[in-house]
Scaffold this motif. Structure first.
Motif, mmCIF file in Angstrom:
data_model
loop_
_atom_site.group_PDB
_atom_site.id
_atom_site.type_symbol
_atom_site.label_atom_id
_atom_site.label_comp_id
_atom_site.label_asym_id
_atom_site.label_seq_id
_atom_site.Cartn_x
_atom_site.Cartn_y
_atom_site.Cartn_z
ATOM 1 N N GLY A 126 -32.193 -0.579 13.139
ATOM 2 C CA GLY A 126 -32.213 -0.315 11.698
ATOM 3 C C GLY A 126 -31.304 -1.275 10.969
ATOM 4 O O GLY A 126 -31.670 -1.857 9.970
ATOM 5 N N ALA A 127 -30.102 -1.446 11.534
ATOM 6 C CA ALA A 127 -29.132 -2.285 10.853
ATOM 7 C C ALA A 127 -29.623 -3.724 10.785
ATOM 8 O O ALA A 127 -29.503 -4.385 9.774
ATOM 9 N N GLU A 130 -32.465 -4.219 8.294
ATOM 10 C CA GLU A 130 -32.165 -4.067 6.879
ATOM 11 C C GLU A 130 -31.102 -5.014 6.371
ATOM 12 O O GLU A 130 -30.851 -5.069 5.185
ATOM 13 N N ALA A 131 -30.429 -5.696 7.292
ATOM 14 C CA ALA A 131 -29.304 -6.497 6.851
ATOM 15 C C ALA A 131 -29.744 -7.504 5.803
ATOM 16 O O ALA A 131 -30.630 -8.307 6.037
ATOM 17 N N PRO A 132 -29.155 -7.408 4.639
ATOM 18 C CA PRO A 132 -29.529 -8.375 3.618
ATOM 19 C C PRO A 132 -28.966 -9.743 3.964
ATOM 20 O O PRO A 132 -27.901 -9.842 4.555
ATOM 21 N N ASP A 146 -24.638 1.162 10.809
ATOM 22 C CA ASP A 146 -24.136 2.226 9.950
ATOM 23 C C ASP A 146 -22.894 1.851 9.172
ATOM 24 O O ASP A 146 -22.221 2.704 8.648
ATOM 25 N N ILE A 147 -22.590 0.587 9.108
ATOM 26 C CA ILE A 147 -21.393 0.205 8.378
ATOM 27 C C ILE A 147 -21.809 -0.701 7.244
ATOM 28 O O ILE A 147 -22.535 -1.666 7.439
ATOM 29 N N ALA A 148 -21.344 -0.384 6.072
ATOM 30 C CA ALA A 148 -21.646 -1.235 4.941
ATOM 31 C C ALA A 148 -20.820 -2.509 5.066
ATOM 32 O O ALA A 148 -19.610 -2.463 5.207
ATOM 33 N N ALA A 149 -21.462 -3.626 5.059
ATOM 34 C CA ALA A 149 -20.732 -4.876 5.176
ATOM 35 C C ALA A 149 -19.973 -5.121 3.886
ATOM 36 O O ALA A 149 -20.422 -4.730 2.815
ATOM 37 N N PRO A 150 -18.825 -5.727 3.978
ATOM 38 C CA PRO A 150 -18.090 -6.021 2.755
ATOM 39 C C PRO A 150 -18.836 -7.036 1.909
ATOM 40 O O PRO A 150 -19.644 -7.807 2.410
ATOM 41 N N ALA A 151 -18.547 -7.010 0.656
ATOM 42 C CA ALA A 151 -19.234 -7.924 -0.250
ATOM 43 C C ALA A 151 -18.916 -9.358 0.134
ATOM 44 O O ALA A 151 -17.868 -9.665 0.664
ATOM 45 N N ALA A 152 -19.871 -10.204 -0.141
ATOM 46 C CA ALA A 152 -19.669 -11.608 0.182
ATOM 47 C C ALA A 152 -18.742 -12.217 -0.851
ATOM 48 O O ALA A 152 -19.141 -12.541 -1.950
#
Lengths: 369, 336
Positions: A126-127, A130-132, A146-152
């Motif tokens: 899933g990750a 979906e990874a943008p 399941d971890i929101a990546a920090p903003a770029a």
């Protein structure tokens, strides 16, 4: 295509096998029925066939090693060329992480006995799916689920494209705001709607064209000052003065240190607090800055100080002439913007003043002495 | 819901009332399924109906889902209004031909000469410790088939109003009740009411982020919104009520207002309802988005029997709050 040879399960309760001997070595051609190795379990020693035709590319567990069931112990390649390539990859991988080849495969092929593994697999998938990938930066290789990546934070990235949400982009276009300028003035990417909405109109402020700022009637200088020492000093004072008052004291100190002055009046403005007038705040102990000692003098201030740190404001340029200092920035550093008129405050003196202030903030001992 | 006198009803009782009221009104309505008469279903939803309407109209069938669903399709074509009770949503796989090849297509293939005014009532929802074959939420499966309407009541109020509309509808309607909500109470008007199919409801107004939540995910969204409110975040909650037809306008209007949205549904996330709604938002409200459209569905695994694992597979208020905050902070959002 290369085929992983796994430690077989030879008994019901067996969870590992001891490799007694290899009957083939790397580079040897093997047929499916050829005995590849002997494996000893707690019950018996058995000869294990290769299972397919090919060339043995690499062996990942030496004779005498005990290996958990399901782990990769060897790789059989389709032909000699592939065997060479696989062996090369394994060598490169082990050179990189310092692990023996046997370690490299140890975690990847453990059996999936239960739903836990099914869940782990599903999450990872899933990750990954979906990874943008907005910046062209490679998605994190581990696929931690399941971890929101920090903003770029670095923004633009290799493509040079600025990250902004569709809504922010639409507003920026409508208002004629240049997103690059917004980033240049410190806005975080991806740029959100709020950052564009809060930006001043491009005609009125430096934000849309920071490069063009010097054209304006008043000159501007900008400095950065790391703030942890200053914050620590503030925290020690009892009672603690407001940050703006303490900054006024430092500013007065820097002014006096760089230019000299008999009496200095500083007008202080912060968000959400009434404006403040201080006279010679550098001559009052920090802990008494809140009292009457440095309170209000009459007459026009020598310098205005605007403390806009910890707000979302990205820039300010005073319309009035005179000298003003605006503080912006985040939790780690202040951005000091000095606006001044070169007819009354020559560039060299202004530069000296701002530099001295930044040094005092970074190293408060310069102020206290 | 202001004005008319209300009382608190369980979802189970609301469904029972809807069926009883409609059966009194229209003698062509019959109800059939396994254990519907004497037993009143395993969830006791239909208790008492056979006493009032008799075994001629409340029909206990043999254990043959394809059989009785096929009978219902035929009865509907020839003038009856059957309500089929499918004991578990998981049994949909058994009636796919009757439902998707026959009921869904008859009106179209007969050039409008025949219609199939039947209702298939079934359930969905995990965390009842019923394991992988009795816990699925399969509404996306039927929503994919043109010709079927799909309703997903989010409380007793919706359950009654939507079911009555479904029974009166000229076309086949599949209605999914969350089996964990049968005992949940909600205010239901004393007097008769209908809820239109295809009209979403704004359950809570907000300005910062929209939650589109189906069925019991409404409760997840409401709990998350309450927690976010403590941090000054104002979340709007939309209950689509029916996913076919889908009230796109209400959803899009909300997204245009808030700029952020997370779609929450208990079906498996991949290729599911969250994907469809998210895609429509991305297509039709793209320039209003201030964050990527978020999705939360059930994890893409068979529902585990282990309670600890089962609880990990469904969306929870905690995870929704986390996702909402990430969205508000402007972080790209990952993961299920």
């Amino acid at each position: 295509m290369a085929h992983d040879v796994l430690m077989p399960q030879l008994g019901m309760a067996q969870d590992a096998g001891l490799i007694v001997a290899w009957h083939k070595g790397p580079g040897d051609p093997v047929a499916a029925d050829d005995v590849l190795m002997e494996v000893e379990t707690d019950k018996a020693t058995m000869e294990v066939p290769a299972g397919r035709d090919g060339v043995l590319a690499t062996i990942r567990a030496a004779a005498g090693e005990e290996v958990p069931v399901g782990n990769v112990i060897a790789v059989i390649a389709a032909d000699a060329a592939e065997a060479e390539r696989v062996a090369g990859e394994v060598a490169a991988a082990s050179a990189n992480d310092g692990d023996a080849p046997v370690e490299a495969g140890a975690t990847s092929a453990s059996p999936a006995p239960a739903a836990v593994d099914a869940i782990a697999v599903a999450r990872t998938e899933g990750a990954t799916a979906e990874a943008p990938r907005p910046t062209g930066a490679s998605p994190s290789g581990n696929g931690t689920a399941d971890i929101a990546a920090p903003a770029a934070d670095k923004g633009a990235g290799p493509t040079g494209r600025i990250l902004a949400t569709p809504k922010a982009r639409r507003l920026a276009e409508a208002r004629g705001i240049d997103l690059a300028a917004l980033v240049g003035s410190g806005a975080r990417e991806p740029i959100l709607y709020r950052a564009v909405a809060d930006a001043p109109d491009p005609g009125e402020a430096s934000i849309a064209a920071p490069v063009a700022t010097p054209i304006a009637a008043s000159s501007a200088l900008e400095a950065l000052a790391e703030r942890s020492a200053f914050d620590a000093l503030l925290a020690e004072a009892d009672p603690a003065p407001t940050r703006a008052a303490a900054l006024a004291a430092f500013l007065a100190g820097a002014w006096r240190g760089s230019r000299g002055a008999d009496s200095l009046r500083i007008a202080v403005q912060t968000l959400g607090a009434p404006p403040l007038r201080l006279t010679d705040p550098d001559r009052v102990p920090l802990s008494r800055l809140g009292g009457d000692d440095a309170a209000a003098g009459d007459g026009a201030p020598d310098i205005s100080l605007f403390d806009l740190t910890e707000s979302r404001l990205a820039s300010y340029r005073p319309a009035a002439s005179g000298t003003s200092l605006t503080l912006l920035g985040d939790g780690t550093a202040f951005r000091l913007l000095l606006a001044f008129d070169e007819r009354t405050l020559p560039l060299s003196e202004a530069a000296h003043l701002l530099d001295e202030l930044a040094r005092r903030i970074e190293d408060p001992i310069r102020q206290l002495l | 819901m202001r004005g008319p006198p209300m009382r608190e009803l369980t979802l189970s009782k609301a469904v029972n009332e809807a069926i009883a009221e409609e059966m009194r009104r229209d003698p062509s309505i019959i109800l059939m399924g396994e254990d519907v008469a004497e037993a009143g279903t395993p969830f006791k939803v239909l208790s008492g109906l056979v006493e009032e309407f008799g075994p001629e109209r409340i029909l206990d069938t043999p254990i043959s889902e394809p059989g009785f669903t096929g009978i219902a399709v035929g009865a509907a074509m020839t003038g009856m209004r059957p309500i089929v009770d499918l004991m578990f949503g998981d049994f949909l796989f058994l009636v796919m031909d009757q439902l998707c090849n026959q009921a869904a297509k008859t009106h179209y293939m007969s050039g409008g000469k025949l219609s199939v005014p039947m209702v298939l009532r079934t359930n969905m929802g995990a965390t009842r410790r019923s394991a992988a074959q009795h816990s699925q939420s399969l509404h996306a499966l039927v929503a994919h088939i043109p010709g079927l309407k799909v309703a997903m009541p989010s409380s007793a109020y919706e359950a009654k109003g939507l079911l009555k509309s479904a029974i009166r509808d000229a076309d086949p309607v599949v209605i999914f009740e969350d089996k964990l909500m049968y005992q949940d109470k909600a205010p239901v008007p004393e007097e008769e009411y209908l809820l239109p199919l295809g009209k979403a409801e704004i359950l809570r107004e907000g300005r910062d982020i929209s939650f589109v939540a189906t069925s019991s995910m409404r409760q997840v969204a409401e709990a998350a919104a309450a927690r976010l409110a403590e941090d000054g975040v104002s979340a709007e909650i939309i209950d689509p009520r029916t996913i076919v037809p889908l009230d796109e306008e209400t959803i899009l209007a909300s997204v245009r207002k808030t700029g952020r949205v997370i779609v929450i549904d208990e079906g498996h996330q991949s290729f599911g309802v969250t994907a469809e709604i998210a895609a429509r938002i991305a297509e039709k409200a793209f320039y209003h988005l201030d964050a990527p459209v978020g999705r939360m569905g059930a994890m893409d695994v068979p529902i585990p029997f282990s309670p600890a694992l089962e609880d990990l597979t469904v969306p929870t208020p905690e995870r929704l709050v986390e996702r909402a905050m990430a969205s508000l902070r402007g972080e790209p959002v990952h993961g299920a």
